[in-house]
Write an enzyme that holds these catalytic residues in place. Structure first.
Site, PDB file in Angstrom:
ATOM      1  N   LYS A   1      -5.756   9.009 -19.292  1.00 20.88           N
ATOM      2  CA  LYS A   1      -5.939   9.677 -20.595  1.00 20.88           C
ATOM      3  C   LYS A   1      -4.673   9.596 -21.443  1.00 20.88           C
ATOM      4  CE  LYS A   1      -9.725  10.788 -18.438  1.00 20.88           C
ATOM      5  NZ  LYS A   1     -10.716   9.744 -18.256  1.00 20.88           N
TER       6      LYS A   1
ATOM      7  N   ARG B   1       0.852  -1.197   0.000  1.00 24.50           N
ATOM      8  CA  ARG B   1       0.000   0.000   0.000  1.00 24.50           C
ATOM      9  C   ARG B   1       0.888   1.248   0.000  1.00 24.50           C
ATOM     10  NH1 ARG B   1      -1.887   1.321   4.831  1.00 24.50           N
ATOM     11  NH2 ARG B   1      -2.873  -0.691   5.178  1.00 24.50           N
TER      12      ARG B   1
ATOM     13  N   ASP C   1      -4.503  20.837 -13.163  1.00 24.83           N
ATOM     14  CA  ASP C   1      -4.872  19.545 -13.726  1.00 24.83           C
ATOM     15  C   ASP C   1      -4.412  19.573 -15.185  1.00 24.83           C
ATOM     16  OD1 ASP C   1      -6.150  17.423 -14.994  1.00 24.83           O
ATOM     17  OD2 ASP C   1      -7.902  17.508 -13.683  1.00 24.83           O
TER      18      ASP C   1
ATOM     19  N   TYR D   1     -13.766  19.261 -15.208  1.00 21.70           N
ATOM     20  CA  TYR D   1     -14.324  17.915 -15.318  1.00 21.70           C
ATOM     21  C   TYR D   1     -15.482  17.737 -14.328  1.00 21.70           C
ATOM     22  CZ  TYR D   1     -14.780  12.890 -14.700  1.00 21.70           C
ATOM     23  OH  TYR D   1     -15.290  11.626 -14.572  1.00 21.70           O
TER      24      TYR D   1
HETATM   25  O1  P1T Z   1     -11.284   9.223 -14.545  1.00 20.96           O
HETATM   26  P1  P1T Z   1     -10.170   9.516 -13.630  1.00 20.96           P
HETATM   27  O2  P1T Z   1      -8.895   8.825 -13.957  1.00 20.96           O
HETATM   28  O3  P1T Z   1     -10.551   9.361 -12.186  1.00 20.96           O
HETATM   29  O4  P1T Z   1      -9.808  11.065 -13.837  1.00 20.96           O
HETATM   30  C1  P1T Z   1     -10.661  12.114 -13.519  1.00 20.96           C
HETATM   31  C2  P1T Z   1     -10.372  13.325 -14.363  1.00 20.96           C
HETATM   32  C3  P1T Z   1      -9.599  14.339 -13.823  1.00 20.96           C
HETATM   33  N1  P1T Z   1      -9.305  15.457 -14.536  1.00 20.96           N
HETATM   34  C4  P1T Z   1      -9.750  15.613 -15.793  1.00 20.96           C
HETATM   35  C5  P1T Z   1      -9.411  16.865 -16.544  1.00 20.96           C
HETATM   36  C6  P1T Z   1     -10.520  14.625 -16.399  1.00 20.96           C
HETATM   37  O5  P1T Z   1     -10.933  14.821 -17.657  1.00 20.96           O
HETATM   38  C7  P1T Z   1     -10.853  13.443 -15.672  1.00 20.96           C
HETATM   39  C8  P1T Z   1     -11.699  12.373 -16.251  1.00 20.96           C
HETATM   40  N2  P1T Z   1     -12.430  12.766 -17.399  1.00 20.96           N
HETATM   41  C9  P1T Z   1     -13.259  11.968 -18.114  1.00 20.96           C
HETATM   42  C10 P1T Z   1     -13.524  10.685 -17.811  1.00 20.96           C
HETATM   43  C11 P1T Z   1     -13.878  12.625 -19.284  1.00 20.96           C
HETATM   44  O6  P1T Z   1     -14.380  11.932 -20.200  1.00 20.96           O
HETATM   45  O7  P1T Z   1     -13.847  13.862 -19.345  1.00 20.96           O
END
Ligand code: P1T
Length: 384
Positions: A198, A49, A173, A101
């Site tokens: 992403k 962890r 971000d 987001y």
């Molecule tokens: O999905 P996750 O790995 O938990 O990430 C969240 C997140 C954080 N910041 C940004 C700018 C994001 O676009 C996202 C996740 N976004 C999508 C799933 C989307 O389709 O916009």
């Protein structure tokens, strides 16, 4: 490894041949615990962890890409956001961009407001709105650029300087740009956050998140959250993310080239209204994007000339290569409807006030041949 370019770091940073076997690729250390010679005498790993060697390789790689001393990997992008918020105290205040987001907005307002944090969402293209929202309890300025889904460009250097002057941490971000296109720490940000799901992972096959920083007090607080709350990625996920990162620069070049050609095609198309892409000279953030990004990225949004929700849905349901799905940043092209999908958790009146129209269509432009993508869009547009 800071003397190397990002392209070289993506492939080499944190990647040492495995000390026990010489394996060139970092192994997937699929273990939860590590043997100790005597209590407290070990090789730097005790319990997975807290640390895992595959995760360490990913964290060192991410840190190098962002020009940070430290990278900390999480099980998802929202888990990384959650770790920052958990490090605050009831009564603390956060100023966040009003275009962001939907899951970030949901976490802020539906979880952390209940625990006594307060949030102001402002249009950060106007720096005076940030200044006006500052309070003595403001601890974080939360930036996304390009923003999701309106692809606005925010001035990282200018916002970071507001943070520095007021001793407030600035989080960027960097999910939409990736460290290949922009490195916010070099522009004065305190922390960079990623959904590695992403562009970093790049293949839509793994969920992950990360925070990179040089700030010792935040490193301590976030490492504590890793240990205490445990939102960690598994070794297989770290391996997949690392494998993706090795081609980040090649993919980002193609994403950017394809998106620019598609944005131009849409801009000139008689059935298309507004196109939101910073590579277009008509975009209000074009000059700023030129200054702070290497290219304009693979994300764009647009509205149809006949701007009804019904028409937008018809368009999104008729593409063949662009798959209708949430997420972004993979090699394959996706189309998304923010109002009902990724941003549905933001109340309609707040979405509308932030400029997010119900008929907005968002594209994650992949790295297929651009002519095939344009044919697909043209055919879907012919039906609206
Ligand atoms: O999905 P996750 O790995 O938990 O990430 C969240 C997140 C954080 N910041 C940004 C700018 C994001 O676009 C996202 C996740 N976004 C999508 C799933 C989307 O389709 O916009």
């Amino acid at each position: 490894m800071q003397q190397y370019h990002v392209e070289t770091l993506a492939i080499h940073a944190g990647q040492h041949p495995d000390p026990s076997t010489g394996a060139v690729m970092t192994p997937i250390y699929q273990t939860s615990t590590f043997a100790q010679e005597a209590p407290g005498v070990h090789k730097g790993y005790e319990y997975a962890r807290v640390h895992n060697p595959t995760r360490t390789a990913l964290e060192e790689n991410l840190a190098a890409l962002e020009g940070a001393s430290t990278g900390i990997a999480f099980s998802s992008g929202v888990a990384a956001t959650d770790a920052i918020m958990r490090s605050l105290m009831p009564g603390d205040h956060i100023i966040a961009t009003s275009d962001l987001y939907g899951g970030t907005y949901r976490l802020f307002t539906q979880t952390f407001e209940r625990f006594g944090l307060s949030f102001s969402f402002v249009d950060m293209r106007d720096l005076s709105q940030i200044e006006a929202a500052l309070t003595p309890k403001t601890r974080i300025i939360w930036v996304e650029t390009p923003t999701n889904p309106l692809i606005r460009i925010l001035d990282i250097e200018a916002i970071a300087s507001i943070g520095t002057q007021n001793e407030i941490a600035v989080v960027v971000d960097n999910t939409f740009a990736s460290p290949y296109l922009q490195q916010p720490l070099t522009m004065g940000a305190t922390m960079v956050l990623h959904s590695t799901t992403k562009y970093l992972g790049g293949h839509s096959d793994v969920i992950g998140g990360a925070i990179c920083t040089n700030d010792a007090s935040w490193i301590e607080r976030l490492r504590f959250q890793v240990k205490a709350a445990g939102a960690v990625p598994g070794p297989m996920d770290c391996f997949l993310t690392l494998r993706g990162i090795k081609t980040l620069h090649v993919r980002m070049e193609r994403h950017g080239n394809n998106a620019l050609q598609i944005a131009t095609f849409l801009h000139d198309h008689p059935s298309v209204g507004m196109v939101y892409y910073p590579g277009l000279a008509s975009h209000e953030g074009h000059e700023l994007a030129k200054k702070q990004m290497k290219n304009y990225g693979g994300m764009l949004s647009f509205r149809l000339k006949n701007d009804s929700l019904e028409n937008a849905i018809k368009f999104m349901s008729s593409t063949q290569l662009f798959t209708l799905a949430e997420s972004l940043g993979g090699v394959e092209s996706l189309v998304n409807h923010p109002a009902t999908m990724t941003h549905a958790s933001i109340p309609a009146e707040i979405r509308h006030a932030a400029g997010l129209h119900d008929s907005l269509i968002r594209l994650s432009v992949g790295i297929e041949h651009v002519e095939d993508l344009i044919v697909d869009l043209a055919s879907a547009l012919s039906g609206v």
